[in-house]
Every structure is written in C-alpha cells, then in structure tokens.
Scaffold this motif. Structure first.
Motif, PDB file in Angstrom:
ATOM      1  N   TYR A 139      23.707  20.035  -5.330  1.00  0.00           N
ATOM      2  CA  TYR A 139      23.943  18.722  -4.740  1.00  0.00           C
ATOM      3  C   TYR A 139      25.295  18.172  -5.170  1.00  0.00           C
ATOM      4  O   TYR A 139      25.469  16.975  -5.310  1.00  0.00           O
ATOM      5  CB  TYR A 139      22.839  17.742  -5.168  1.00  0.00           C
ATOM      6  CG  TYR A 139      21.498  18.088  -4.591  1.00  0.00           C
ATOM      7  CD1 TYR A 139      21.176  17.748  -3.289  1.00  0.00           C
ATOM      8  CD2 TYR A 139      20.546  18.751  -5.350  1.00  0.00           C
ATOM      9  CE1 TYR A 139      19.951  18.056  -2.756  1.00  0.00           C
ATOM     10  CE2 TYR A 139      19.313  19.068  -4.827  1.00  0.00           C
ATOM     11  CZ  TYR A 139      19.022  18.723  -3.526  1.00  0.00           C
ATOM     12  OH  TYR A 139      17.801  19.030  -2.987  1.00  0.00           O
ATOM     13  N   ARG A 140      26.274  19.057  -5.376  1.00  0.00           N
ATOM     14  CA  ARG A 140      27.573  18.611  -5.882  1.00  0.00           C
ATOM     15  C   ARG A 140      28.230  17.582  -4.980  1.00  0.00           C
ATOM     16  O   ARG A 140      28.740  16.570  -5.460  1.00  0.00           O
ATOM     17  CB  ARG A 140      28.511  19.802  -6.058  1.00  0.00           C
ATOM     18  CG  ARG A 140      28.171  20.647  -7.251  1.00  0.00           C
ATOM     19  CD  ARG A 140      29.062  21.843  -7.322  1.00  0.00           C
ATOM     20  NE  ARG A 140      28.733  22.712  -6.192  1.00  0.00           N
ATOM     21  CZ  ARG A 140      29.370  23.826  -5.899  1.00  0.00           C
ATOM     22  NH1 ARG A 140      30.370  24.210  -6.629  1.00  0.00           N
ATOM     23  NH2 ARG A 140      29.011  24.562  -4.876  1.00  0.00           N
ATOM     24  N   ASP A 141      28.228  17.810  -3.681  1.00  0.00           N
ATOM     25  CA  ASP A 141      28.914  16.895  -2.768  1.00  0.00           C
ATOM     26  C   ASP A 141      28.277  15.506  -2.784  1.00  0.00           C
ATOM     27  O   ASP A 141      28.967  14.493  -2.846  1.00  0.00           O
ATOM     28  CB  ASP A 141      28.908  17.454  -1.344  1.00  0.00           C
ATOM     29  CG  ASP A 141      29.683  18.764  -1.247  1.00  0.00           C
ATOM     30  OD1 ASP A 141      30.646  18.933  -2.028  1.00  0.00           O
ATOM     31  OD2 ASP A 141      29.321  19.599  -0.403  1.00  0.00           O
ATOM     32  N   LYS A 142      26.950  15.460  -2.732  1.00  0.00           N
ATOM     33  CA  LYS A 142      26.251  14.170  -2.727  1.00  0.00           C
ATOM     34  C   LYS A 142      26.425  13.434  -4.052  1.00  0.00           C
ATOM     35  O   LYS A 142      26.654  12.232  -4.081  1.00  0.00           O
ATOM     36  CB  LYS A 142      24.767  14.372  -2.433  1.00  0.00           C
ATOM     37  CG  LYS A 142      24.493  14.847  -1.025  1.00  0.00           C
ATOM     38  CD  LYS A 142      23.017  15.033  -0.793  1.00  0.00           C
ATOM     39  CE  LYS A 142      22.748  15.567   0.596  1.00  0.00           C
ATOM     40  NZ  LYS A 142      21.314  15.781   0.832  1.00  0.00           N
ATOM     41  N   ILE A 143      26.330  14.172  -5.152  1.00  0.00           N
ATOM     42  CA  ILE A 143      26.473  13.567  -6.477  1.00  0.00           C
ATOM     43  C   ILE A 143      27.890  13.039  -6.664  1.00  0.00           C
ATOM     44  O   ILE A 143      28.095  11.925  -7.149  1.00  0.00           O
ATOM     45  CB  ILE A 143      26.103  14.574  -7.584  1.00  0.00           C
ATOM     46  CG1 ILE A 143      24.597  14.851  -7.556  1.00  0.00           C
ATOM     47  CG2 ILE A 143      26.525  14.068  -8.947  1.00  0.00           C
ATOM     48  CD1 ILE A 143      24.160  15.956  -8.477  1.00  0.00           C
ATOM     49  N   MET A 144      28.875  13.829  -6.252  1.00  0.00           N
ATOM     50  CA  MET A 144      30.260  13.402  -6.403  1.00  0.00           C
ATOM     51  C   MET A 144      30.529  12.155  -5.559  1.00  0.00           C
ATOM     52  O   MET A 144      31.215  11.238  -6.018  1.00  0.00           O
ATOM     53  CB  MET A 144      31.210  14.535  -6.017  1.00  0.00           C
ATOM     54  CG  MET A 144      31.252  15.639  -7.052  1.00  0.00           C
ATOM     55  SD  MET A 144      32.238  17.059  -6.579  1.00  0.00           S
ATOM     56  CE  MET A 144      33.847  16.333  -6.459  1.00  0.00           C
ATOM     57  N   ALA A 145      29.964  12.095  -4.356  1.00  0.00           N
ATOM     58  CA  ALA A 145      30.149  10.917  -3.509  1.00  0.00           C
ATOM     59  C   ALA A 145      29.533   9.680  -4.157  1.00  0.00           C
ATOM     60  O   ALA A 145      30.131   8.589  -4.143  1.00  0.00           O
ATOM     61  CB  ALA A 145      29.541  11.164  -2.139  1.00  0.00           C
ATOM     62  N   MET A 146      28.342   9.835  -4.756  1.00  0.00           N
ATOM     63  CA  MET A 146      27.686   8.707  -5.418  1.00  0.00           C
ATOM     64  C   MET A 146      28.486   8.226  -6.628  1.00  0.00           C
ATOM     65  O   MET A 146      28.628   7.018  -6.834  1.00  0.00           O
ATOM     66  CB  MET A 146      26.276   9.092  -5.861  1.00  0.00           C
ATOM     67  CG  MET A 146      25.270   9.105  -4.761  1.00  0.00           C
ATOM     68  SD  MET A 146      23.611   9.172  -5.437  1.00  0.00           S
ATOM     69  CE  MET A 146      23.148  10.804  -4.972  1.00  0.00           C
TER      70      MET A 146
END
Length: 109
Positions: free
Chosen positions: A89-96
């Motif tokens: 979930y790197r992309d979602k976590i980084m966006a958050m």
C-alpha cells in the motif's frame, strides 16, 4: 422523548459542544524535517509495507500506525520503531502522509 431532550431537561444551562470531527488529525503529531522511509518487502512470500525513520514520540507513531491500519482496513503492527502494514500500500500510505504534511521517501521496487 429521546436522550438529547432528557439531557436538556436535566441540565438546562448547559451548552453542548460542537460535535464536528476534526479533519486534521495531524495536529497532535510532530512533523519532522527528515523523510519517513516507505519500504516494500516480501516476508514468507507475502508483501508488506514498512514505515521507518520517525524521530518523534513513540506514542505519536503508534497513533499514526493505528490510523493507517483503520483507513486502509488492513492488518499490521508496530515493532522496533517501525510500522509494518500487510500488503503493498505504498502509494496510498505515501499520499496520506503527504496530506498530513510529512516528507516521505519511497525505497525499493
């Protein structure tokens, strides 16, 4: 007669506080200059995302871990000053994290 009416009858001088949720939950978290490192690994054939490099209080990092796990609806843990999230979930976590004001660095893959 519902609960709100009963409370108004019992405490007529009381003014209720606003029940709005705070949308910015990062007010309590310490924002750092160094980036949080977001890694991808496979352990026992299963993908995991690891966050490390937070220099603030451990309790703040635990709160962040809990918030990430609930928003993503996934399992995970907090061990050795690292947040381990099950899945990639790197992309979602980084966006958050960027939305909260953190600097994030993507490592691996």
């Amino acid at each position: 007669m519902d609960l709100q009416d009963q409370l108004k009858n019992l405490f007529p001088d009381h003014k209720p506080e606003s029940t709005e949720e705070k949308t910015d939950s990062s007010k309590g978290l310490w924002l750092q200059d160094d980036p949080i490192i977001c890694k991808y690994e496979k352990r026992k054939g299963k993908p995991i995302t690891i966050l490390e490099g937070y220099t603030g209080a451990t309790e703040d990092f635990k709160k962040l871990a809990k918030e990430l796990k609930t928003k993503l609806s996934v399992g995970g843990s907090f061990k050795d000053d690292k947040i381990i999230i099950q899945g990639d979930y790197r992309d979602k976590i980084m966006a958050m994290l960027i939305e909260k004001g953190f600097n994030v660095k993507r490592v691996g893959g």
